[in-house]
Design a protein around this motif. Structure first.
Motif, PDB file in Angstrom:
ATOM      1  N   ALA A   7       0.832  -1.206   0.000  1.00 21.24           N
ATOM      2  CA  ALA A   7       0.000   0.000   0.000  1.00 21.24           C
ATOM      3  C   ALA A   7       0.866   1.256   0.000  1.00 21.24           C
ATOM      4  N   GLN A   8       1.957   1.228   0.770  1.00 25.11           N
ATOM      5  CA  GLN A   8       2.865   2.377   0.796  1.00 25.11           C
ATOM      6  C   GLN A   8       3.486   2.625  -0.573  1.00 25.11           C
ATOM      7  N   GLN A   9       3.925   1.543  -1.237  1.00 21.81           N
ATOM      8  CA  GLN A   9       4.542   1.686  -2.547  1.00 21.81           C
ATOM      9  C   GLN A   9       3.541   2.180  -3.583  1.00 21.81           C
ATOM     10  N   GLU A  10       2.302   1.697  -3.490  1.00 20.77           N
ATOM     11  CA  GLU A  10       1.273   2.160  -4.415  1.00 20.77           C
ATOM     12  C   GLU A  10       0.978   3.641  -4.217  1.00 20.77           C
ATOM     13  N   TYR A  11       1.041   4.098  -2.979  1.00 24.02           N
ATOM     14  CA  TYR A  11       0.816   5.514  -2.706  1.00 24.02           C
ATOM     15  C   TYR A  11       1.996   6.358  -3.173  1.00 24.02           C
ATOM     16  N   LEU A  12       3.213   5.802  -3.026  1.00 23.45           N
ATOM     17  CA  LEU A  12       4.422   6.537  -3.404  1.00 23.45           C
ATOM     18  C   LEU A  12       4.610   6.649  -4.914  1.00 23.45           C
ATOM     19  N   ALA A  13       4.165   5.640  -5.667  1.00 21.66           N
ATOM     20  CA  ALA A  13       4.475   5.582  -7.097  1.00 21.66           C
ATOM     21  C   ALA A  13       4.074   6.850  -7.851  1.00 21.66           C
ATOM     22  N   PRO A  14       2.828   7.325  -7.759  1.00 22.80           N
ATOM     23  CA  PRO A  14       2.481   8.556  -8.488  1.00 22.80           C
ATOM     24  C   PRO A  14       3.212   9.785  -7.967  1.00 22.80           C
ATOM     25  N   LEU A  15       3.577   9.772  -6.680  1.00 14.29           N
ATOM     26  CA  LEU A  15       4.343  10.901  -6.142  1.00 14.29           C
ATOM     27  C   LEU A  15       5.731  10.959  -6.774  1.00 14.29           C
ATOM     28  N   ARG A  16       6.361   9.791  -6.916  1.00 13.49           N
ATOM     29  CA  ARG A  16       7.678   9.763  -7.560  1.00 13.49           C
ATOM     30  C   ARG A  16       7.580  10.230  -9.007  1.00 13.49           C
ATOM     31  N   ALA A  17       6.535   9.783  -9.695  1.00 15.45           N
ATOM     32  CA  ALA A  17       6.363  10.175 -11.095  1.00 15.45           C
ATOM     33  C   ALA A  17       6.176  11.680 -11.206  1.00 15.45           C
ATOM     34  N   ARG A  18       5.352  12.247 -10.325  1.00 10.96           N
ATOM     35  CA  ARG A  18       5.116  13.694 -10.355  1.00 10.96           C
ATOM     36  C   ARG A  18       6.381  14.449  -9.976  1.00 10.96           C
ATOM     37  N   ALA A  19       7.148  13.912  -9.036  1.00  9.88           N
ATOM     38  CA  ALA A  19       8.403  14.559  -8.647  1.00  9.88           C
ATOM     39  C   ALA A  19       9.379  14.601  -9.815  1.00  9.88           C
ATOM     40  N   GLN A  20       9.383  13.557 -10.655  1.00 12.00           N
ATOM     41  CA  GLN A  20      10.236  13.558 -11.842  1.00 12.00           C
ATOM     42  C   GLN A  20       9.799  14.645 -12.823  1.00 12.00           C
ATOM     43  N   ASP A  21       8.477  14.853 -12.929  1.00 10.46           N
ATOM     44  CA  ASP A  21       7.972  15.924 -13.793  1.00 10.46           C
ATOM     45  C   ASP A  21       8.406  17.293 -13.285  1.00 10.46           C
ATOM     46  N   LEU A  22       8.592  17.378 -11.957  1.00 12.98           N
ATOM     47  CA  LEU A  22       9.012  18.643 -11.345  1.00 12.98           C
ATOM     48  C   LEU A  22      10.495  18.597 -10.998  1.00 12.98           C
ATOM     49  N   ALA A  23      11.278  18.014 -11.877  1.00 11.47           N
ATOM     50  CA  ALA A  23      12.717  17.841 -11.641  1.00 11.47           C
ATOM     51  C   ALA A  23      13.356  19.168 -11.248  1.00 11.47           C
ATOM     52  N   GLY A  24      14.176  19.096 -10.185  1.00 10.05           N
ATOM     53  CA  GLY A  24      14.838  20.298  -9.700  1.00 10.05           C
ATOM     54  C   GLY A  24      14.016  21.091  -8.716  1.00 10.05           C
ATOM     55  N   ARG A  25      12.759  20.651  -8.477  1.00 14.63           N
ATOM     56  CA  ARG A  25      11.890  21.383  -7.545  1.00 14.63           C
ATOM     57  C   ARG A  25      11.423  20.517  -6.371  1.00 14.63           C
ATOM     58  N   VAL A  26      11.549  19.191  -6.517  1.00 15.85           N
ATOM     59  CA  VAL A  26      11.054  18.265  -5.494  1.00 15.85           C
ATOM     60  C   VAL A  26      12.089  17.162  -5.266  1.00 15.85           C
ATOM     61  N   ALA A  27      12.319  16.819  -4.001  1.00 15.20           N
ATOM     62  CA  ALA A  27      13.153  15.667  -3.647  1.00 15.20           C
ATOM     63  C   ALA A  27      12.323  14.693  -2.827  1.00 15.20           C
ATOM     64  N   VAL A  28      12.370  13.420  -3.193  1.00 16.81           N
ATOM     65  CA  VAL A  28      11.718  12.363  -2.422  1.00 16.81           C
ATOM     66  C   VAL A  28      12.818  11.520  -1.781  1.00 16.81           C
ATOM     67  N   ILE A  29      12.867  11.509  -0.458  1.00 15.39           N
ATOM     68  CA  ILE A  29      13.873  10.735   0.266  1.00 15.39           C
ATOM     69  C   ILE A  29      13.260   9.387   0.602  1.00 15.39           C
ATOM     70  N   ASP A  30      13.724   8.344  -0.089  1.00 15.17           N
ATOM     71  CA  ASP A  30      13.103   7.029   0.032  1.00 15.17           C
ATOM     72  C   ASP A  30      13.547   6.257   1.258  1.00 15.17           C
ATOM     73  N   ARG A  31      14.733   6.495   1.753  1.00 19.45           N
ATOM     74  CA  ARG A  31      15.217   5.689   2.867  1.00 19.45           C
ATOM     75  C   ARG A  31      14.754   6.287   4.195  1.00 19.45           C
ATOM     76  N   PRO A  32      14.517   5.436   5.196  1.00 22.58           N
ATOM     77  CA  PRO A  32      14.146   5.955   6.519  1.00 22.58           C
ATOM     78  C   PRO A  32      15.270   6.811   7.100  1.00 22.58           C
ATOM     79  N   LEU A  33      14.910   7.875   7.771  1.00 19.29           N
ATOM     80  CA  LEU A  33      15.882   8.759   8.405  1.00 19.29           C
ATOM     81  C   LEU A  33      15.823   8.593   9.913  1.00 19.29           C
ATOM     82  N   GLY A  34      16.986   8.564  10.539  1.00 20.01           N
ATOM     83  CA  GLY A  34      17.033   8.572  11.988  1.00 20.01           C
ATOM     84  C   GLY A  34      16.612   9.927  12.520  1.00 20.01           C
TER      85      GLY A  34
END
Length: 398
Positions: A257-284
């Motif tokens: 479910a998380q990956q399905e929710y993330l997929a369109p966000l990643r695609a849209r972030a690619q369309d907005l290259a240079g304006r959006v960063a998606v950090i995929d790994r968990p952060l401490g």
């Protein structure tokens, strides 16, 4: 305490140091909140065991984590879990059991003896109480678990009122306790160069950075955040958005479910290259705080929440806060926090806020940091929790 193999220990006597407590946390072993409480309690010398449903049993120095047996159909696994949990409780011989959330761990708490010698404390998560509004089974679990608890410890006054009114828990058994912000974050120096953090995550040095401080999910309305940013970005060429995927769920269905929710966000972030960063790994926690320190604006816009540690940390980091207009966040503002509360419809109100948002001025940053340092210091919160444990353990020992 009844049920122990040794004589009851005296708690909090004036003429001797208070004895260490034995604590079982019935909670997700991979939750940052669980691990933080376990770390803090162990640092104070208490014996901590984390009993977790489906996450790996990864403990840390000073405390132990165990997970429920798997590899069976759900009814059989639940049956095994009851034997496992009672066995672990006998092994740990705790003074108190603290249940975090009324989801699966709330259900597990019902597998404990109906009238245990060991008092049970429950921290209900607001999301599970709201899910119970739509699901009779969840509502039954919440009702049974809350009524059996010696103390219910929500993090916001709104949830405290909900527990009292809807679930008929006497106010004398409810204590509001925020999770606060760790001292290590509050006491960190303020002279670190945010450009280094920005470079690490591919964020332009001169951008006005808006950070979604919650995990990417439907609960935290990340799609709406990106839609609002897209509108604001048309008139703000300096604006940059950072999204954090957050913790990967242990359960396979939740991961999908998380990956399905993330997929369109990643695609849209690619369309907005240079304006959006998606950090995929968990952060401490320290990494996330550094990212907050390198950001100008922090966004948290769920439709329901409690007193969020992420919001408190973002305030301590000096971010301008853009928050949904909900009761727990109104509580924060009433307590003196400087924040912008955004009504629904969210996309338009957030887009308007982002179109005009910039860094807080120095006085406002100092005001928020001072408030968090004085009222939300983590060491004070864990001391409150320790006193609460001793109170319920003392009553249970009588």
């Amino acid at each position: 305490m009844p049920g122990h193999d040794q004589a009851p220990r005296r708690l909090g006597m004036r003429d001797e140091p208070a004895a260490p407590l034995r604590v079982v946390l019935l909670a997700s072993a991979m939750s940052a909140h669980t691990r933080r409480w376990a770390d803090d309690l162990a640092t104070l010398g208490h014996e901590v065991t984390v009993c977790s449903w489906h996450e790996p049993g990864l403990g840390a120095d000073g405390w132990r984590a165990v997970c429920a047996p798997g590899g069976a159909c759900r009814p059989l696994r639940v049956l095994r879990a009851g034997h496992w949990l009672r066995s672990e409780v006998r092994r740990a011989r705790p003074d108190v059991i603290h249940v975090h959330s009324l989801g699966v761990h709330g259900a597990l708490s019902l597998l404990l003896p109906a009238h245990p010698a060991v008092p049970v404390v429950i921290t209900p998560w607001g999301s599970e109480l709201r899910a119970a509004d739509r699901h009779s089974g969840r509502a039954l679990v919440a009702r049974l678990a809350l009524r059996r608890a010696a103390r219910v410890v929500p993090t916001s006054r709104e949830v405290a009122e909900l527990v009292a009114s809807r679930y008929r828990v006497p106010s004398s058994r409810i204590t509001v306790l925020s999770w606060g912000v760790p001292d290590a974050l509050l006491d960190a120096g303020n002279d670190a160069d945010p450009r280094l953090t920005r470079a690490k995550y591919g964020i332009p040095a001169g951008a006005t950075v808006a950070l979604s401080v919650r995990s990417t999910s439907e609960v935290y309305r990340t799609h709406e955040i990106l839609a609002a940013f897209t509108r604001a970005a048309r008139v703000r060429p300096d604006l940059f958005l950072v999204l954090v995927a957050g913790h990967q769920p242990a359960h396979a269905a939740a991961r999908r479910a998380q990956q399905e929710y993330l997929a369109p966000l990643r695609a849209r972030a690619q369309d907005l290259a240079g304006r959006v960063a998606v950090i995929d790994r968990p952060l401490g926690q320290a990494e996330m705080f550094s990212l907050m320190r390198a950001s100008d604006v922090a966004i948290s816009v769920p439709q329901a929440d409690q007193r969020s540690s992420s919001v408190l940390e973002a305030a301590a980091a000096g971010c301008r806060l853009l928050l949904s207009d909900i009761a727990p966040y109104r509580e924060l503002v009433a307590d003196g926090l400087l924040a912008d509360l955004l009504p629904d419809p969210l996309v338009s109100s957030l887009a308007d806020a982002l179109s005009n948002a910039g860094p807080l001025d120095a006085d406002d940053r100092l005001s928020n940091r001072k408030l968090i340092s004085q009222a939300e210091r983590g060491s004070l919160k864990v001391a409150e929790l320790e006193r609460l444990y001793r109170d319920v353990a003392r009553v249970g020992a009588v």
